[in-house]
Write an enzyme that holds these catalytic residues in place. Structure first.
Site: not given
Ligand SMILES: NC(=O)c1ccc[n+]([C@@H]2O[C@H](COP(=O)([O-])OP(=O)(O)OC[C@H]3O[C@@H](n4cnc5c(N)ncnc54)[C@H](OP(=O)(O)O)[C@@H]3O)[C@@H](O)[C@H]2O)c1
Length: 368
Positions: A86, A91, A121, A154
């Protein structure tokens, strides 16, 4: 495979056409979320257009927001078994898509295109019919692909005119003061409908296999439905975790056949310390989550991802560490009990539980 117009050579003025049926040779298996057994397990997306083939999307994929080394991380994620990547036009200040593209090119040298499901997106600066098509052309070029599997709008909201926004001006005139020309409040729903028309056209041309939205509320979806030719959006990707469950949206999407894909399942990366303190700590350290983790011999992250699956939510956890990628991909061998699900459900804090985008009043989550 259908004959595809080249994104670089097609005329964006071509008349919208019904999307041709697509034969798929994907080895991915379709399941319900609860019976998903691996990163290959998929949800069947809504049919988009008469005679169009149904598209299968992995329940659990890999997110790429705020990845310092996206090429390396995507390569690791694919090696770790993830089948969905994704990403988004914006980004990494537009640097992530090219890196994802380099990783995909290397990976696809040794596997078929349909072994990887790629989501990107549209960016909100490109609302409108022609603009949205140009946006996807740029994404495809950066990703080194002739099509993506899923293309999402997005944001329902407008672009900013400037990065240098003054809080006093926002207080005095409201956030719309800084909306880009043509993106004014009175125009934005109509403009969004034009963006969707561009997305329908991209689907018809085969530049994407499915189209969807992101950060849409029920009201945004209802308004889009009034003008959409292709309905429903295959996916609505939104912030969704135990602190912010969006239950009304869950019910509406289930009713319309829209797959909800949760982001920030682990708590995301944008919340301030003060915000987390106000909520009682991070999700990863909450007593309900840790209790379930101890009971099943799994980690807090695995509990949060399992909770989402048992709610019929697709997820896209992000990590820059290969060990955590593997951990986040191993969420199929256990099931949370009804009591454990209820304990996580009880963490709901409504709008106060939102962890992402708190500093962006034009995100348009609160208005239609
Ligand atoms: N459509 C939108 O507007 C939108 C907005 C936000 C995100 N997204 C998408 O959704 C994806 C996921 O959301 P997100 O990246 O915001 O947050 P997330 O997946 O909830 O959290 C990522 C965070 O958690 C940590 N993490 C990952 N695995 C872990 C584990 N097993 N234990 C403890 N900590 C862990 C990561 O650190 P490390 O990297 O250090 O492991 C990072 O700081 C994004 O990457 C993006 O592709 C979309």
């Amino acid at each position: 495979m259908p004959k595809r117009d080249s994104p670089a050579s097609s005329s964006s003025a071509a008349a919208p056409a019904k999307r041709a049926a697509t034969a798929t040779s994907s080895p991915l298996a379709e399941t319900t979320a609860e019976s998903a057994s691996s990163l290959d397990s998929c949800v069947l997306l809504a049919q988009q257009g008469e005679g169009a083939a149904r598209v299968r999307m992995p329940w659990v994929g890999f997110g790429t927001y705020k990845l310092p080394q996206a090429r390396k991380a995507v390569t690791s994620a694919l090696r770790s078994g993830y089948r969905l990547v994704d990403t988004a036009f914006i980004y990494g200040g537009e640097k992530t898509e090219p890196e994802v593209g380099a990783a995909l090119e290397a990976a696809l040298a040794t596997r078929p295109r349909d072994a990887v499901f790629v989501t990107t997106k549209h960016w909100r600066k490109f609302h409108g019919y022609e603009e949205s098509l140009k946006c996807l052309q740029t994404s495809l070029r950066r990703l080194r692909l002739d099509h993506v599997d899923l293309w999402l709008m997005h944001w329902p909201g407008p672009a900013w005119t400037t990065m240098n926004r003054r809080n006093d001006m926002i207080e005095q005139h409201g956030a719309w003061h800084y909306a880009a020309a043509g993106h004014e409040e009175a125009n934005i729903a109509a403009l969004r409908a034009e963006t969707w028309r561009g997305m329908e056209e991209a689907l018809a041309r085969g530049w994407c296999r499915a189209i969807g939205v992101s950060n849409f509320t029920v009201e945004h979806l209802r308004r889009l439905k009034a003008t959409a030719r292709v309905w429903p959006p295959a996916v609505n990707q939104v912030e969704l975790h135990p602190y912010h469950q969006q239950r009304e949206l869950q019910a509406y999407c289930a009713q319309e056949g829209i797959v909800l894909q949760a982001y920030a399942s682990l708590g995301g990366q944008d919340a301030s310390r003060a915000k987390l303190e106000a909520l009682g700590g991070s999700l990863l350290t909450s007593a309900a989550v840790l209790g379930a983790a101890a009971a099943h011999g799994v980690t807090a992250a695995q509990v949060l991802l399992r909770w989402a699956l048992q709610k019929q939510l697709a997820t896209i956890p992000k990590s820059s560490s290969e060990a955590r990628m593997l951990e986040n991909g191993a969420v199929f061998g256990f099931a949370l009990s009804a009591a454990e699900m209820a304990a996580l459900d009880a963490l709901e804090q409504g709008d106060a539980g939102r962890l992402c985008w708190k500093n962006d009043p034009l995100r348009m989550l609160g208005f239609s």
